[in-house]
Design an enzyme around this catalytic site. Structure first.
Site, PDB file in Angstrom:
ATOM      1  N   GLU A 766       0.831  -1.218   0.000  1.00 41.91           N
ATOM      2  CA  GLU A 766       0.000   0.000   0.000  1.00 41.91           C
ATOM      3  C   GLU A 766       0.858   1.257   0.000  1.00 41.91           C
ATOM      4  O   GLU A 766       0.760   2.049   0.926  1.00 41.91           O
ATOM      5  CB  GLU A 766      -0.793   0.051   1.307  1.00 41.91           C
ATOM      6  CG  GLU A 766      -2.052  -0.701   1.353  1.00 41.91           C
ATOM      7  CD  GLU A 766      -2.731  -0.494   2.701  1.00 41.91           C
ATOM      8  OE1 GLU A 766      -2.369   0.445   3.447  1.00 41.91           O
ATOM      9  OE2 GLU A 766      -3.621  -1.286   3.000  1.00 41.91           O
ATOM     10  N   CYS A 836       1.675  33.613  10.248  1.00 44.11           N
ATOM     11  CA  CYS A 836       2.023  34.200  11.542  1.00 44.11           C
ATOM     12  C   CYS A 836       2.228  33.105  12.580  1.00 44.11           C
ATOM     13  O   CYS A 836       1.394  32.898  13.474  1.00 44.11           O
ATOM     14  CB  CYS A 836       0.956  35.201  11.955  1.00 44.11           C
ATOM     15  SG  CYS A 836       1.053  36.628  10.885  1.00 44.11           S
ATOM     16  N   TYR A 866       1.800  14.358   0.393  1.00 47.75           N
ATOM     17  CA  TYR A 866       1.396  15.086   1.601  1.00 47.75           C
ATOM     18  C   TYR A 866       1.757  16.570   1.495  1.00 47.75           C
ATOM     19  O   TYR A 866       2.117  17.210   2.460  1.00 47.75           O
ATOM     20  CB  TYR A 866       2.022  14.457   2.853  1.00 47.75           C
ATOM     21  CG  TYR A 866       1.733  12.990   2.928  1.00 47.75           C
ATOM     22  CD1 TYR A 866       0.459  12.534   3.236  1.00 47.75           C
ATOM     23  CD2 TYR A 866       2.714  12.041   2.614  1.00 47.75           C
ATOM     24  CE1 TYR A 866       0.173  11.179   3.251  1.00 47.75           C
ATOM     25  CE2 TYR A 866       2.433  10.688   2.614  1.00 47.75           C
ATOM     26  CZ  TYR A 866       1.164  10.263   2.938  1.00 47.75           C
ATOM     27  OH  TYR A 866       0.870   8.926   2.938  1.00 47.75           O
TER      28      TYR A 866
END
Ligand code: ADP
Ligand code: ASP
Ligand code: MG
Length: 886
Positions: A766, A836, A866
């Protein structure tokens, strides 16, 4: 062997025409010595002795120095002698040793009787010596000494036969043991220190020996009683150091089977880096804490006499090795991680009051009484725990029992053994603690008995059970590099990795984005932040994985990157899709035309019941990982086939947050509940057709997946209905500049082997990251370049909002200035985003063109996995755009 300039041939060898040379006497300084020490493997083969001869001749010719060669016994011989000294199968072992040395003589074209006759007689006589019955320490020392006496004798004979004018001397005439206060009888005989302050008369006497080159034995010295004493296992290095100090040598060279001291034992950590330059203090610390390559007592004599040391490889004599001297620059950071086995912990609980006066004096007096030297110490108000290092002490069960009995008079004693001490060594350990978070997390999963931080700020040691230490060092070493605690980019200290030394540096292919610079700059014109994916890279990775004969099916973990074009390319290459939410399932079917339900796997975590119902309704394969789901939602699962995800008890991977096994992880059914799950499933008529484990992401040990298959297959055999074993994903990609491509060949070989052992299950993988990470480039535009308090920062128009990995996992991504890729004028910058948050840093201490300015386009490499998948609109900044090429 080529003739050396200014040398005179003293004889030639008719057999292979090899020639050793000797200098005219007046060309050599009588009192200038170089000491060369050769370890067991360096003296066990004929070609190694040729190297020894060449090196000695070269030192004579190039440096005008005389040469003292110090040798170990042939490899493995001291182990045999130690067994003989313990009375174990004495006759058989002696016969084998005699045979081995005679055979080696023959291999060297020497006559065994002439060369070794007397020595072999002496070895055999020790067995019939009256002392053999009781095995007193002086007899044991004589037994142990035979290995070095034999090897130096046959080496001298061979080198002479090759034409080298070499003299043999008995180390016991020069090295005298000193008796340290409170030392046990054992250490006074078998683990001695020697006098090594070289005075002029001794040096002059030594220099009077007639030949320019001399050979002597490591490991042995003269005892007070004129008998033999031993320097302790591995002590030949220390013999060389004593001779170096005694003679005020120009250098002591330790020749062994690795090209220097490494940042970890290279046999255990292939990515360990050569330490090119060390000062005495760091070398001492690395040697003391377990780097067997240098005996811990060998450094002090050289340091005291200011003799530089070098560690070099007899097999690869041209490599520069490690240099140890007083002038090495002190670079802060972890230099090495070492491990010592066989550590004994003694935990002592006070039976009196808290902070009882004299408690420490009472307990330590008893260690002194037994001649035991204490290594690490940990203490609280009522307990003191100490460690004993077996290389410095005789820690047999008899010794420990006697010690415990004495200690029991003043405290409650517990002995914990065998333990392993794992030590991080480096300058300024205290100021590095914040870079060790991953290391602490890794130890957090083990039972740590003792943590000790040395008062010289050079080391930090963790003591754990020996069994738990296996496999830990490669992981810790990688974490030290990743977290920035080990400054491997500093090439004044760190050289190549062991892997590179052995296999050569395998050049990494030029990344696709570097060959598509113009196209990418054009994409950037349309606005940044922007991800661009190269489909050819995705296809190449998919093909490479599926070209693994042991693998039956692959499912792409689409959470890594769900761009429809990527999903289609991967399915076309032959993969199915692994989804973790209902939305992913729907996106998969919407993106890939004609996607069969059998091509979809659903492996959610803590999903609501409705998602399972919907997934079954869609006909996809469902994986669950707990008993509670079966108990609470019997109607969802009754009569179904499903896969079970297991937690094998430990996690792996590049960061604490991506480890998906072990008590700290929310994933997987613990093994202890496996039987309960199987029973519950049976009661509901549920058929478990697959077993699955995925222990983490970015695992760089190729043997990991083989182990997972073996473990799951063992369990599957007991269930009876299992058809498929899913060993998860987690394959790494080389993010950092010095990382190597994942070793697919070793990975494949491991899977082939284990599949051969359990052929009846379909093997499923996977992968996510491996397929897409390198395909993605994140394009950013420079907003501002600012210097503040000496730190230069490049600001980009997106940061952790577009790519969360650096902020979330301290992940490394290469960052380059796309318009100035060939710029030589580099400066060091931190690259930051506009969010920030102090953590909005994409990369620290990056070497980028000094001219980098507002409007330049930056490329953040390997951002295909990702990246967009975790992008967010924090600070109300827009999500990046996406493009696909190829
Ligand atoms: P020799 O017989 O030459 O004295 P040793 O076996 O005593 O050799 O020492 C060399 C071995 O030390 C290497 O083969 C390696 O396995 C081991 N070793 C352990 N730690 C380190 C390290 N940090 N750097 C290099 N070698 C190490
Ligand atoms: N031969 C000894 C040993 O094996 C000493 C040495 O090789 O350093 O311990
Ligand atoms: Mg050694």
């Amino acid at each position: 062997m080529p003739a050396l300039p200014g040398a005179r041939v003293i004889s030639t060898c008719p057999i292979n025409r090899s020639v050793f040379l000797s200098l005219e006497a007046n060309a050599v300084q009588v009192n200038r010595w170089v000491v060369l020490k050769f370890g067991g493997t360096s003296v066990s083969r004929r070609n190694r002795w040729d190297t020894i001869g060449t090196l000695a001749a070269k030192r004579l010719a190039d440096e005008g120095a005389r040469v003292l060669v110090v040798v170990s016994a042939l490899s493995g011989v001291t182990n045999e002698l130690q067994a003989i000294a313990h009375g174990d199968r004495v006759a058989g072992r002696i016969a084998a040793l005699v045979e081995r040395h005679r055979a080696f003589c023959t291999e060297l074209d020497l006559d065994p009787d002439t060369v070794l006759g007397e020595r072999l007689d002496a070895l055999q006589a020790l067995a019939t010596d009256p002392r053999a019955a009781t095995r007193p320490l002086d007899w044991q020392a004589e037994v142990l000494a035979q290995g070095e006496l034999l090897s130096s004798t046959l080496g001298a004979a061979y080198l002479r036969s090759r034409g080298l004018d070499i003299g043999w001397c008995d180390a016991r005439q020069w090295l005298t043991a000193v008796s340290l206060p409170n030392a046990s009888e054992w250490s006074k005989r078998l683990s001695v220190n020697c006098r090594h302050d070289g005075d002029t008369p001794t040096r002059e006497r030594f220099a009077q020996q007639p030949t320019r080159v001399l050979i002597t034995q490591g490991f042995i010295a003269r005892h007070d009683d004129d008998g033999t004493a031993i320097l302790g296992r591995g002590g030949s290095d220390t013999s060389a150091a004593y001779f170096g100090a005694l003679l005020g040598a120009a250098r002591v060279e330790i020749w062994t089977d690795v090209p220097g001291m490494f940042s970890a034992n290279p046999r255990e950590v292939p990515d360990a880096r050569l330490l090119a330059r060390l000062d005495y203090a760091e070398a001492q610390e690395i040697a003391t804490t377990g780097a067997k390559v240098l005996h811990p007592r060998s450094i002090a004599p050289c340091r005291d006499a200011n003799v530089p040391m070098a560690i070099l490889d007899t097999e690869r004599p041209d490599l520069p090795g490690t240099r140890i001297d007083a002038s090495a620059a002190t670079v802060p950071g972890v230099k090495a991680i070492s491990r010592r086995n066989g550590i004994v912990l003694v935990s002592m609980e006070s039976i009196g009051m808290w902070q009882q006066v004299g408690f420490l004096a009472d307990v330590f007096e008893r260690f002194k009484r037994h001649g035991l030297s204490v290594d690490l110490i940990g203490s609280s108000e009522t307990n003191v725990t100490v460690s004993l290092d077996p290389s410095e002490n005789l820690v047999t069960s008899n010794v420990l029992e006697a010690l415990s009995a004495d200690l029991a008079e003043v405290c409650r004693v517990k002995v914990i053994a065998p333990c392993a001490a794992i030590t991080l060594v480096g300058r300024g350990m205290r100021s590095l603690l914040h870079k060790l978070s991953d290391v602490w997390a890794t130890f957090g999963e083990e039972r740590v008995h003792l943590i000790s931080q040395s008062s010289n700020d050079l080391n930090l040691t963790f003591v754990i059970d020996e069994a738990d230490a296996d496999g830990l060092l490669p992981q810790l070493h990688a974490e030290l590099i990743r977290g920035g605690a080990m400054p491997v980019n500093d090439d004044t200290v760190f050289g190549p990795s062991w892997r590179e030394v052995v296999h050569g540096r395998v050049p990494r292919a030029t990344p696709w984005w570097a060959t598509r610079r113009e196209a990418l700059l054009e994409f950037a014109q349309a606005g940044t932040p922007r991800y661009v994916y190269d489909l050819d890279t995705v296809r190449a990775r998919a093909r490479a994985l599926l070209a693994t004969p042991a693998i039956d099916r692959g499912f792409y973990a689409m959470k890594a990157n769900a761009h429809p074009a990527i999903l289609r390319a991967i399915v076309e290459a032959g993969f199915g899709l692994e989804c973790v939410s209902l939305a992913e399932i729907e996106h998969a079917f919407a993106s890939v035309p004609d996607l069969a339900a059998s091509n979809v796997l659903f492996t959610p975590s803590f999903a609501p019941r409705a998602e399972y119902d919907a997934a079954f309704a869609r006909g996809v394969t469902v994986t669950i990982d707990n008993c509670e789901a079966l108990q609470r939602w019997p109607e969802t699962f009754r009569g179904r086939s499903l896969w079970l995800r297991l937690d094998l008890g430990h996690g792996e991977g590049h960061h604490e947050k991506v480890r998906t096994g072990g008590v700290a992880a929310k994933f997987g059914l613990p093994l202890a509940r496996f039987d309960a799950f199987v029973d519950a499933a049976r009661r509901l008529g549920v058929r478990i057709t697959g077993l699955h484990a995925h222990l983490g992401s970015g695992i760089d040990v190729p043997g990991h997946w083989r182990e997972v298959y073996a473990k799951l297959a063992g369990l599957a055999d007991g269930v009876g209905t299992i058809e498929t074993i899913d060993i998860g994903g987690g394959l790494p990609i080389p993010y950092t500049p010095d990382a190597q491509d994942f070793d697919l060949d070793t990975w494949r070989a491991g899977l082939a082997e284990i599949k051969g052992a359990y052929p009846r299950y379909g093997l499923v993988i996977e992968p996510g990251r491996y397929l897409v990470a390198e395909s993605g480039a994140l394009l950013l535009t420079v907003t501002q370049v600012i210097e503040k308090d000496g730190v230069r920062r490049i600001g980009a128009d997106a940061g952790m909002n577009a790519l969360a990995r650096p902020a979330m996992y301290d992940a490394y991504h290469g960052i380059h200035n796309l318009g100035r890729l060939d710029d030589m004028q580099l400066a060091t910058f931190d690259v930051v985003g506009p969010i920030c948050e102090s953590g909005d840093v994409l990369g620290r201490d990056r070497r980028l063109p000094a001219a980098t300015a507002e409007g330049d386009v930056l490329v953040v490499a390997d951002a295909g996995a990702y990246g967009m998948a975790m992008a967010n609109t924090y600070n109300r900044r827009a999500l990046p755009a996406e493009d696909v090429i190829g």
